[in-house]
Design a protein around this motif. Structure first.
Motif, PDB file in Angstrom:
ATOM      1  N   LEU A  38       0.827  -1.208   0.000  1.00 15.78           N
ATOM      2  CA  LEU A  38       0.000   0.000   0.000  1.00 15.78           C
ATOM      3  C   LEU A  38       0.861   1.258   0.000  1.00 15.78           C
ATOM      4  CD1 LEU A  38      -2.835  -1.102   2.442  1.00 15.78           C
ATOM      5  CD2 LEU A  38      -2.886  -0.932  -0.048  1.00 15.78           C
ATOM      6  N   ILE A  39       2.025   1.203   0.667  1.00 12.01           N
ATOM      7  CA  ILE A  39       2.909   2.387   0.700  1.00 12.01           C
ATOM      8  C   ILE A  39       3.357   2.730  -0.716  1.00 12.01           C
ATOM      9  CG2 ILE A  39       5.074   3.344   1.544  1.00 12.01           C
ATOM     10  CD1 ILE A  39       4.944   1.283   3.800  1.00 12.01           C
ATOM     11  N   THR A  40       3.816   1.696  -1.439  1.00 13.30           N
ATOM     12  CA  THR A  40       4.371   1.919  -2.776  1.00 13.30           C
ATOM     13  C   THR A  40       3.392   2.670  -3.665  1.00 13.30           C
ATOM     14  OG1 THR A  40       5.404  -0.211  -2.444  1.00 13.30           O
ATOM     15  CG2 THR A  40       5.584   0.736  -4.633  1.00 13.30           C
ATOM     16  N   ILE A  41       2.099   2.389  -3.496  1.00  7.93           N
ATOM     17  CA  ILE A  41       1.125   3.082  -4.337  1.00  7.93           C
ATOM     18  C   ILE A  41       0.741   4.434  -3.747  1.00  7.93           C
ATOM     19  CG2 ILE A  41      -1.217   2.933  -5.260  1.00  7.93           C
ATOM     20  CD1 ILE A  41      -0.654  -0.123  -5.413  1.00  7.93           C
ATOM     21  N   SER A  42       0.628   4.516  -2.404  1.00 10.22           N
ATOM     22  CA  SER A  42       0.155   5.781  -1.844  1.00 10.22           C
ATOM     23  C   SER A  42       1.187   6.901  -1.927  1.00 10.22           C
ATOM     24  CB  SER A  42      -0.347   5.590  -0.406  1.00 10.22           C
ATOM     25  OG  SER A  42       0.595   4.912   0.374  1.00 10.22           O
ATOM     26  N   VAL A  43       2.477   6.572  -2.050  1.00 11.28           N
ATOM     27  CA  VAL A  43       3.467   7.646  -2.184  1.00 11.28           C
ATOM     28  C   VAL A  43       3.291   8.404  -3.503  1.00 11.28           C
ATOM     29  CG1 VAL A  43       5.272   6.680  -0.717  1.00 11.28           C
ATOM     30  CG2 VAL A  43       5.240   6.111  -3.139  1.00 11.28           C
ATOM     31  N   LEU A  44       2.625   7.779  -4.474  1.00 12.37           N
ATOM     32  CA  LEU A  44       2.490   8.445  -5.773  1.00 12.37           C
ATOM     33  C   LEU A  44       1.617   9.695  -5.679  1.00 12.37           C
ATOM     34  CD1 LEU A  44       2.289   5.389  -8.151  1.00 12.37           C
ATOM     35  CD2 LEU A  44       4.215   6.921  -7.749  1.00 12.37           C
ATOM     36  N   LEU A  45       0.590   9.664  -4.832  1.00 15.51           N
ATOM     37  CA  LEU A  45      -0.229  10.869  -4.645  1.00 15.51           C
ATOM     38  C   LEU A  45       0.641  11.997  -4.082  1.00 15.51           C
ATOM     39  CD1 LEU A  45      -3.656   9.783  -3.123  1.00 15.51           C
ATOM     40  CD2 LEU A  45      -3.289  11.029  -5.257  1.00 15.51           C
ATOM     41  N   LEU A  46       1.509  11.637  -3.155  1.00 14.73           N
ATOM     42  CA  LEU A  46       2.408  12.634  -2.572  1.00 14.73           C
ATOM     43  C   LEU A  46       3.331  13.229  -3.642  1.00 14.73           C
ATOM     44  CD1 LEU A  46       3.449  13.866   0.196  1.00 14.73           C
ATOM     45  CD2 LEU A  46       5.230  12.153   0.062  1.00 14.73           C
ATOM     46  N   MET A  47       3.809  12.365  -4.559  1.00 17.29           N
ATOM     47  CA  MET A  47       4.711  12.852  -5.601  1.00 17.29           C
ATOM     48  C   MET A  47       3.975  13.762  -6.581  1.00 17.29           C
ATOM     49  SD  MET A  47       7.426  11.878  -4.546  1.00 17.29           S
ATOM     50  CE  MET A  47       8.541  12.372  -5.838  1.00 17.29           C
TER      51      MET A  47
END
Lengths: 150, 265
Positions: free
Chosen positions: B70-79
């Motif tokens: 889940l982290i790997t995907i949720s960091v994309l919103l941050l980017m």
């Protein structure tokens, strides 16, 4: 087609919703005001993931996703100002909170190796900070001297 | 438990974590030349740790593995958000001149100074995550995307991240003051160096410089802010295309046959 909770798109939607809650609780921006900005960020991620898949070179998704964000908010892009204004309703820190929540959960697994190396990494942090400061100061000093500014 | 239910459970736990963390809010304490800042994300991290098998036993091993995905995907919103923060600042950075842009390469000093010490202290691949940058949020996203956070590289970046979040501004406040009074640098060079890529660390460093050179306050503040914007803008690309390859190269050179291979591509 059955939508699976494991689908990256659906995970992004759920994290976006989590962020809207945090954005409201922590930064008092109501979810309706923040929604258009969040929708833009969501679309940037989806398009970025697609570009990552079709582009050669095997670059990580963070490259394309962040580049898209930059391009869409540059003053030279016709809608840049509008996109920047809408996405500013989503607080940067609100986006970090769910990520660190997930990170906390997954780090529990490695608590022992974290304990073992934690203190060392803290010491290394000091050298990392000094390194970036002195490194930049040296180059700035030399270039300012060479260009006659100091 | 099916994977679907596992993800649902994790999302619900994180919803609770987020609400509690944001309700606690940001706590800051003034200490000497800087401030100790405890942000909601730090509370979320600690609360997340507490759900583990060693403490509250809400999540088990497989939940913890699933959280990683889940982290790997949720960091994309941050980017995506990170990008939208940079876009509007580009004209200002481009106008700032060659000294400001070139000193950005000085940020690679994290590796030159940090990597040897990290390896001497006995760290292995943790050293790569710990020293390729000053470990702010975008750098966590990069490691998460390229190596995963549940790796030595991930533990390295998280360790420096936590250290920087809690003590970074105090450290830079003290160190900028020390550099200004003992090292032969012009205040402008120190001001540019202060833009390390974190607003709180930059403010502390600039604050200390302004106290020592009050007659240059305006220039120092402007240069610090512009350099910080530049570090934010180039940080991700510098990390991926220069810093991480450099770290990998140094690691292999120093470790030789003892080098551990990457666990996740």
């Amino acid at each position: 087609m059955k939508l699976s909770l494991k689908d990256p798109i659906l995970i992004t939607v759920v994290v976006a919703l989590l962020t809207l809650v945090g954005n409201f609780v922590g930064y008092k921006i109501d979810p309706i005001t923040a929604f258009p900005g969040m929708l833009i960020l969501f679309l940037i991620v989806i398009v970025g993931l697609w570009i990552t898949k079709v582009m050669p070179g095997n670059l990580p998704a963070v490259v394309y996703v962040s580049l898209l964000g930059i391009v869409l908010t540059m003053p030279w892009f016709p809608l840049g100002e509008k996109v920047a204004e809408l996405t500013s309703q989503v607080n940067f820190l609100a986006l970090t909170t769910p990520i660190l929540g997930f990170a906390g959960i997954s780090l529990g697994k490695n608590l022992d190796s974290f304990k073992q190396n934690g203190l060392k990494i803290f010491v290394v942090a000091i050298f990392v900070f000094i390194g970036t400061y002195i490194g930049s100061a040296i180059i700035a000093q030399v270039v300012l001297k060479l260009t006659g500014q100091i | 438990m099916s994977e679907e239910k596992r993800y649902l459970k994790l999302h619900l736990i994180v919803l609770v974590l987020v609400v509690i963390a944001e309700l606690i809010g940001t706590k800051s304490y003034k200490v000497g030349p800087g401030t100790i800042v405890l942000l909601p994300m730090l509370f979320a991290l600690l609360l997340g740790l507490l759900t583990g098998p060693k403490f509250l036993k809400i999540v088990d091993m497989e939940d913890m593995n699933a959280a990683e995905d889940l982290i790997t995907i949720s960091v994309l919103l941050l980017m995506a958000k990170y990008g939208t923060n940079i876009g509007p600042t580009l004209p200002l950075i481009i106008r700032s001149g060659p000294a400001l842009i070139l000193q950005e390469f000085g940020n690679l000093g994290t590796i030159l100074l940090g990597m040897p010490f990290a390896l001497l202290l006995g760290l292995r691949r943790e050293a790569i995550g710990a020293t390729f940058s000053i470990a702010r949020e975008p750098n966590i996203a990069i490691i998460s995307d390229m190596y995963g956070l549940d790796t030595p590289e991930g533990r390295g970046v998280m360790g420096v991240y936590v250290a920087g979040t809690v003590f970074g501004s105090i450290f830079f406040g003290l160190f900028a003051g020390f550099a200004a009074t003992t090292l032969p640098f012009h205040p402008y060079a120190l001001a540019m160096a202060s833009g390390v890529g974190s607003a709180s660390m930059m403010s502390a460093a600039v604050g200390a410089l302004v106290e020592i050179f009050p007659n240059m306050a305006e220039e120092i503040t402007a240069l610090g802010a512009a350099s910080n914007l530049a570090s934010g803008a180039d940080g991700v690309y510098m990390s991926i295309f220069m810093a991480l390859p450099m770290c990998e190269w140094i690691y292999r050179k120093v470790m030789g046959d003892r080098a551990e291979e990457v666990t996740k591509g």
